[in-house]
Design a protein around this motif. Structure first.
Motif: not given
Length: 504
Positions: A46-59, A96-97, A124-132, A137-141
């Motif tokens: 969950l903390s990893a997800l929070r960190a990635q969501l904050q980085l969406l501001a750069d997108d 992604h879209f 597919t992206l979501a399954a990847t995210g549960l591991k990394d 999120f980088d693959q989604a960009r």
């Protein structure tokens, strides 16, 4: 989890009210991937997800649109897990879209409609995210340089204080060497954005050489005619506020999310707003040229197709809109207009008609056609690609207009500078030799390409140039304010942007 998802309205009523049927089905598929188990209690996930969501501001996306509960240990833990998954899947989809539907704002016609399975790609992206999580999120960009370079520029800009520059007052045309009370404000404007290192020496109200050079640099970076002359177009671009300039980066990130699936490693890419064409090879631009595109009242459509053939030494049959709005009024005023323009009158089946037998107030179902030659508006070559708008790329005798900016002069079709070089890039050496022979004959001939070439006509108003600098294009069709509003700019920012565009 499936039992909870099946009876959300009773088990998680607050969440159920926010989910439509497609979102619920996607959540069910997501949890099937995870063997129907909760996913967010795993350590660090969950903390990893929070960190990635904050980085969406750069997108250019707003992290607050994807709110997460503070913990997963409350009484309604399964509902909380589902809510986190909902936000997770939505964030990946938006990244992604695109957060908005392109079809609602800047529709893109496609010769071969895409067959993408949005849910499958997101899962597919979501399954990847549960591991990394970072990798997902980088693959989604979008993995295109147009997107990645603009994201870097926006990420840097949004961390900096906004620039502050003065508004340049309206007035008569301002040319280098002239004296004008607006010169001090113009110099401050160039200084504020780095086009000048210091204020010019000399008389304060004189438009001197150093300031003119700075203005020409500004004009070249904003798709304007780089002549140093301050006219209405340059004045409009000078007076776009720092806030709106920054917002332009954000809305064009959204556009590049839309366009990314349609970008191919080899082909032709047209930016209608900038009136610029690029030829791509192996994912990189290898050549660029200037264009003339449709006026605001006759816009060049956005589309994806394939260049399949060329018309060499083309004739020009006047399209219905130009016939109705341009040619017929001219003919009614000037009986010699046909001979002046080398136009022939034909019936609907292409048979010649006598011009003096036509009632030009009620001409009926006729055609006007201009034979091949140096005055033909299509020039030497037309590049054709299937589309429902009857638009194409073509040569033009109106070469001086390529030096202008913005270059919105046509009735929808796209005029190409150095069209023969574009032909050379799209054809094999053997094909080039054959088309040279056909061009030399002077007769109208069709030539089909051995390998059709992808072509994409898109619309964006800023990108990063090869030197790392931002290149802007005038919003010739007025799309930016609409997209800005839809993406949810702050009210004070939006109203300022609207006021600027209304004043232009």
């Amino acid at each position: 989890m499936q039992s909870v998802l099946a009876q959300l309205s009773s088990d998680c009523p607050g969440l159920a009210a926010q989910l439509d049927a497609p979102a619920q089905l996607r959540l069910q598929a997501f949890y099937r991937q995870q063997n129907e188990l909760p996913v967010w209690s795993a350590s660090g996930r969950l903390s990893a997800l929070r960190a990635q969501l904050q980085l969406l501001a750069d997108d250019g996306l707003d992290p607050s649109r994807y709110p997460l509960p503070l913990d997963t240990g409350a009484d309604n833990g399964l509902c909380t897990d589902i809510e986190i998954s909902r936000q997770y899947l939505q964030a990946l989809q938006d990244l992604h879209f695109g957060r908005l539907q392109q079809a609602r704002f800047e529709p893109l016609w496609q010769a071969q409609p895409p067959t993408r399975d949005v849910d499958a790609e997101v899962l597919t992206l979501a399954a990847t995210g549960l591991k990394d999580m970072a990798r997902a999120f980088d693959q989604a960009r979008p993995n295109t340089e147009l997107y990645r370079s603009l994201r870097r520029a926006y990420a840097a800009q949004r961390q900096q204080p906004l620039a502050d520059w003065p508004v340049i007052a309206a007035g008569p045309l301002l040319r280098p060497g002239m004296e004008d009370a607006r010169i001090p404000a113009l110099a401050q404007r160039m200084l504020a954005e780095g086009y000048l290192d210091s204020l010019p020496a000399g008389p304060e109200k004189t438009y001197g050489e150093a300031l003119a050079d700075a203005v020409m640099h500004f004009q070249s970076r904003h798709s304007l005619q780089a002549d140093g002359v301050i006219g209405p177009g340059t004045l409009t671009e000078l007076n776009i506020s720092p806030t709106l300039r920054r917002e332009q980066l954000r809305i064009n990130l959204e556009r590049f999310r839309w366009l990314a699936p349609d970008l191919e490693p080899d082909g032709v890419l047209v930016n209608v707003a900038a009136a610029q064409l690029s030829v791509y090879h192996d994912g990189a631009p290898v050549w660029q040229t200037r264009l003339q595109v449709g006026r605001a009242d006759r816009q060049t459509p956005l589309l994806k197709s394939r260049v399949t053939r060329m018309t060499l030494n083309p004739t020009w049959t006047v399209p219905p809109t130009i016939m109705r709005e341009d040619k017929l009024p001219a003919l009614r005023l000037n009986p010699t207009y046909l001979s002046q323009q080398n136009l022939q009158v034909l019936d609907s089946e292409g048979h010649p008609l006598a011009a003096d037998a036509i009632d030009w107030e009620r001409p009926g179902n006729i055609l006007l056609r201009q034979e091949a030659g140096p005055r033909n508006p299509l020039g030497k070559i037309v590049l054709r690609f299937p589309n429902p708008y009857s638009v194409y790329l073509h040569d033009t005798p109106s070469q001086p207009l390529f030096a202008k900016g913005p270059r919105a002069f046509s009735s929808g079709c796209v005029r190409v500078e150095q069209v023969l070089h574009l032909r050379d890039l799209l054809l094999s050496p053997t094909e080039r030799g054959k088309t040279d022979e056909l061009l030399a004959s002077g007769t109208t001939r069709e030539f089909r390409l051995a390998a059709p070439v992808p072509i994409l006509l898109g619309y964006w108003t800023v990108q990063v140039g090869s030197d790392g600098a931002l290149l802007y294009a005038p919003d010739i069709y007025g799309h930016d304010p609409v997209l800005l509003k839809a993406l949810g700019a702050r009210v004070q920012v939006l109203s300022a942007a609207q006021a600027e565009y209304k004043a232009q």
